[in-house]
Design a protein around this motif. Structure first.
Motif, PDB file in Angstrom:
ATOM      1  N   LEU A  63       3.252  -6.499   5.020  1.00  0.00           N
ATOM      2  CA  LEU A  63       2.939  -5.916   4.289  1.00  0.00           C
ATOM      3  C   LEU A  63       3.252  -4.461   4.713  1.00  0.00           C
ATOM      4  O   LEU A  63       3.821  -3.499   4.334  1.00  0.00           O
ATOM      5  CB  LEU A  63       1.741  -6.174   3.063  1.00  0.00           C
ATOM      6  CG  LEU A  63       1.427  -4.341   2.134  1.00  0.00           C
ATOM      7  CD1 LEU A  63       2.816  -4.549   1.163  1.00  0.00           C
ATOM      8  CD2 LEU A  63       0.097  -4.857   2.258  1.00  0.00           C
ATOM      9  N   ALA A  64       2.433  -3.818   6.005  1.00  0.00           N
ATOM     10  CA  ALA A  64       2.916  -2.809   7.044  1.00  0.00           C
ATOM     11  C   ALA A  64       3.753  -2.500   7.224  1.00  0.00           C
ATOM     12  O   ALA A  64       4.606  -1.652   7.021  1.00  0.00           O
ATOM     13  CB  ALA A  64       1.712  -2.210   7.911  1.00  0.00           C
ATOM     14  N   VAL A  65       4.675  -4.068   7.646  1.00  0.00           N
ATOM     15  CA  VAL A  65       5.589  -3.149   7.682  1.00  0.00           C
ATOM     16  C   VAL A  65       7.009  -2.948   6.648  1.00  0.00           C
ATOM     17  O   VAL A  65       7.990  -2.295   6.732  1.00  0.00           O
ATOM     18  CB  VAL A  65       6.059  -4.560   8.684  1.00  0.00           C
ATOM     19  CG1 VAL A  65       8.318  -4.942   8.890  1.00  0.00           C
ATOM     20  CG2 VAL A  65       5.648  -5.220  10.078  1.00  0.00           C
ATOM     21  N   ARG A  69       8.933   0.041   7.098  1.00  0.00           N
ATOM     22  CA  ARG A  69      10.283   0.439   6.987  1.00  0.00           C
ATOM     23  C   ARG A  69      10.941   0.080   6.548  1.00  0.00           C
ATOM     24  O   ARG A  69      12.192   0.611   5.837  1.00  0.00           O
ATOM     25  CB  ARG A  69      11.091  -0.865   7.879  1.00  0.00           C
ATOM     26  CG  ARG A  69      10.282  -1.126   9.328  1.00  0.00           C
ATOM     27  CD  ARG A  69      10.467   0.111  10.261  1.00  0.00           C
ATOM     28  NE  ARG A  69      10.442  -0.185  11.472  1.00  0.00           N
ATOM     29  CZ  ARG A  69       9.484   1.043  12.066  1.00  0.00           C
ATOM     30  NH1 ARG A  69       9.295   1.566  11.501  1.00  0.00           N
ATOM     31  NH2 ARG A  69       8.586   0.977  13.610  1.00  0.00           N
ATOM     32  N   SER A  70      10.616  -0.186   4.686  1.00  0.00           N
ATOM     33  CA  SER A  70      11.830   0.191   3.464  1.00  0.00           C
ATOM     34  C   SER A  70      12.060   1.180   2.986  1.00  0.00           C
ATOM     35  O   SER A  70      10.997   2.691   3.253  1.00  0.00           O
ATOM     36  CB  SER A  70      10.607  -0.913   2.508  1.00  0.00           C
ATOM     37  OG  SER A  70      11.441  -1.333   1.263  1.00  0.00           O
ATOM     38  N   ARG A  79       2.611   1.765  -1.880  1.00  0.00           N
ATOM     39  CA  ARG A  79       2.119   2.276  -0.750  1.00  0.00           C
ATOM     40  C   ARG A  79       0.445   3.100  -1.426  1.00  0.00           C
ATOM     41  O   ARG A  79      -0.811   2.666  -1.027  1.00  0.00           O
ATOM     42  CB  ARG A  79       2.578   3.880  -0.193  1.00  0.00           C
ATOM     43  CG  ARG A  79       1.450   3.781   1.407  1.00  0.00           C
ATOM     44  CD  ARG A  79       2.169   4.782   1.991  1.00  0.00           C
ATOM     45  NE  ARG A  79       3.356   4.282   2.619  1.00  0.00           N
ATOM     46  CZ  ARG A  79       4.233   5.196   2.235  1.00  0.00           C
ATOM     47  NH1 ARG A  79       4.746   5.841   1.339  1.00  0.00           N
ATOM     48  NH2 ARG A  79       5.684   4.634   3.035  1.00  0.00           N
ATOM     49  N   SER A  80       0.542   3.737  -2.301  1.00  0.00           N
ATOM     50  CA  SER A  80      -0.311   4.069  -2.977  1.00  0.00           C
ATOM     51  C   SER A  80      -1.764   3.195  -3.481  1.00  0.00           C
ATOM     52  O   SER A  80      -2.929   2.959  -3.953  1.00  0.00           O
ATOM     53  CB  SER A  80      -0.302   5.326  -3.845  1.00  0.00           C
ATOM     54  OG  SER A  80       0.241   6.309  -3.793  1.00  0.00           O
ATOM     55  N   VAL A  81      -0.633   1.831  -4.521  1.00  0.00           N
ATOM     56  CA  VAL A  81      -1.708   0.555  -5.759  1.00  0.00           C
ATOM     57  C   VAL A  81      -2.251   0.148  -4.313  1.00  0.00           C
ATOM     58  O   VAL A  81      -3.597   0.020  -4.088  1.00  0.00           O
ATOM     59  CB  VAL A  81      -0.321   0.004  -5.573  1.00  0.00           C
ATOM     60  CG1 VAL A  81      -0.624  -1.490  -6.338  1.00  0.00           C
ATOM     61  CG2 VAL A  81       0.004   0.553  -7.420  1.00  0.00           C
ATOM     62  N   VAL A  82      -1.750  -0.344  -2.975  1.00  0.00           N
ATOM     63  CA  VAL A  82      -2.247  -0.522  -1.637  1.00  0.00           C
ATOM     64  C   VAL A  82      -3.460  -0.579  -1.173  1.00  0.00           C
ATOM     65  O   VAL A  82      -4.386  -0.569  -0.879  1.00  0.00           O
ATOM     66  CB  VAL A  82      -1.328  -1.474  -0.462  1.00  0.00           C
ATOM     67  CG1 VAL A  82      -1.902  -1.624   0.504  1.00  0.00           C
ATOM     68  CG2 VAL A  82       0.000  -2.056  -0.942  1.00  0.00           C
ATOM     69  N   VAL A 140      -3.151   0.374   6.805  1.00  0.00           N
ATOM     70  CA  VAL A 140      -2.938   1.698   7.250  1.00  0.00           C
ATOM     71  C   VAL A 140      -2.696   2.221   8.666  1.00  0.00           C
ATOM     72  O   VAL A 140      -2.014   3.209   9.388  1.00  0.00           O
ATOM     73  CB  VAL A 140      -4.396   2.224   6.719  1.00  0.00           C
ATOM     74  CG1 VAL A 140      -4.331   3.760   7.676  1.00  0.00           C
ATOM     75  CG2 VAL A 140      -4.865   2.775   5.581  1.00  0.00           C
ATOM     76  N   GLY A 141      -3.166   1.362   9.292  1.00  0.00           N
ATOM     77  CA  GLY A 141      -3.207   1.138  11.012  1.00  0.00           C
ATOM     78  C   GLY A 141      -1.666   1.372  11.535  1.00  0.00           C
ATOM     79  O   GLY A 141      -1.901   1.481  12.774  1.00  0.00           O
TER      80      GLY A 141
END
Length: 255
Positions: A63-65, A69-70, A79-82, A140-141
């Protein structure tokens, strides 16, 4: 000039712990920690926090990738929902999980129909609740680390003919190692201390869903000395996890 607010900030963190130490009945401290309910709660907390950390890694790294990158439209909204569990009260998260996976939830009904089992008020529900609240710390990290490192190395590997999976495994993952170690520690510590979503979605069943924070809450109603002792135990475990595991993760990432 920075010393004064720095000392105030440190006092805000340290003094409540000192208050617990002063309140503790040291003569009863060992006996309060070795009760069967306390040991069961500690064991359950360590097991579920470990499982939820594994789930955070398996789900959070991809998910972070994707977030970093997307370039697809709507990625900022995604991103806000995550990151929503970071700002939601945990009780609200627990209610959301309950109405998703409960007996009347649309996904819970499907699980019940396929397996004949219900998710709420089980050990699996504890792991799900902990993962829900802890995974954003990892995401986030990792996303910040990916954005900071850029994608030039991945682009070079791709131009040299490396397949996407090879680029991810040989280039992206090594770049993530320091941040991954820190994110895992934070996720584990957050899962270990989770209370609101757990009690709402999983309940407080001794030996099944009653983790150490829930045991502290339960004991606070009948034996405050036991609750204080368990609170100190939880603090010690969290400090050990952060102090021991986090430096190792950074050292491992720098080698």
């Amino acid at each position: 000039m920075l010393w004064f607010p720095a000392v105030l900030a440190l006092a805000l963190v340290v003094l409540p712990v000192v208050g617990l130490l002063i309140r503790t009945d040291l003569t009863r401290f060992p006996s309060l920690l070795v009760t069967s309910s306390s040991l069961q709660a500690l064991k359950l907390s360590l097991i579920t926090a470990t499982l939820s950390t594994v789930a955070c890694v398996l789900l959070g790294v991809p998910l972070a990738v994707v977030l970093a990158r997307s370039r697809v439209p709507g990625i900022r909204l995604l991103r806000s929902v995550v990151l929503l569990p970071l700002v939601l009260p945990p009780v609200v998260g627990g209610l959301a999980l309950l109405y998703l996976l409960g007996r009347k939830g649309f996904l819970g009904q499907l699980v019940d129909w396929l397996t004949g089992q219900q998710v709420p008020f089980t050990t699996a529900a504890v792991v799900i609740a902990q993962t829900f609240v802890a995974m954003p710390f990892l995401v986030v990290g990792l996303e910040g680390a990916l954005r900071g490192s850029g994608d030039r190395y991945e682009q070079v590997a791709a131009t040299l003919g490396a397949r996407p999976w090879t680029v991810f495994r040989r280039v992206t993952l090594p770049l993530l190692l320091p941040a991954l170690g820190s994110g895992m520690v934070l996720s584990f510590a957050r899962a270990l201390g989770e209370f609101g979503a757990t009690i709402t979605f999983a309940g407080s069943l001794e030996g099944v869903t009653r983790t150490l924070p829930l045991e502290v809450y339960s004991q606070a109603e009948v034996d405050i000395d036991s609750a204080v002792a368990l609170s100190l135990l939880l603090i010690v475990v969290a400090i050990l996890v952060i102090a021991v595991a986090r430096p190792r993760s950074w050292e491992g990432g720098l080698r």
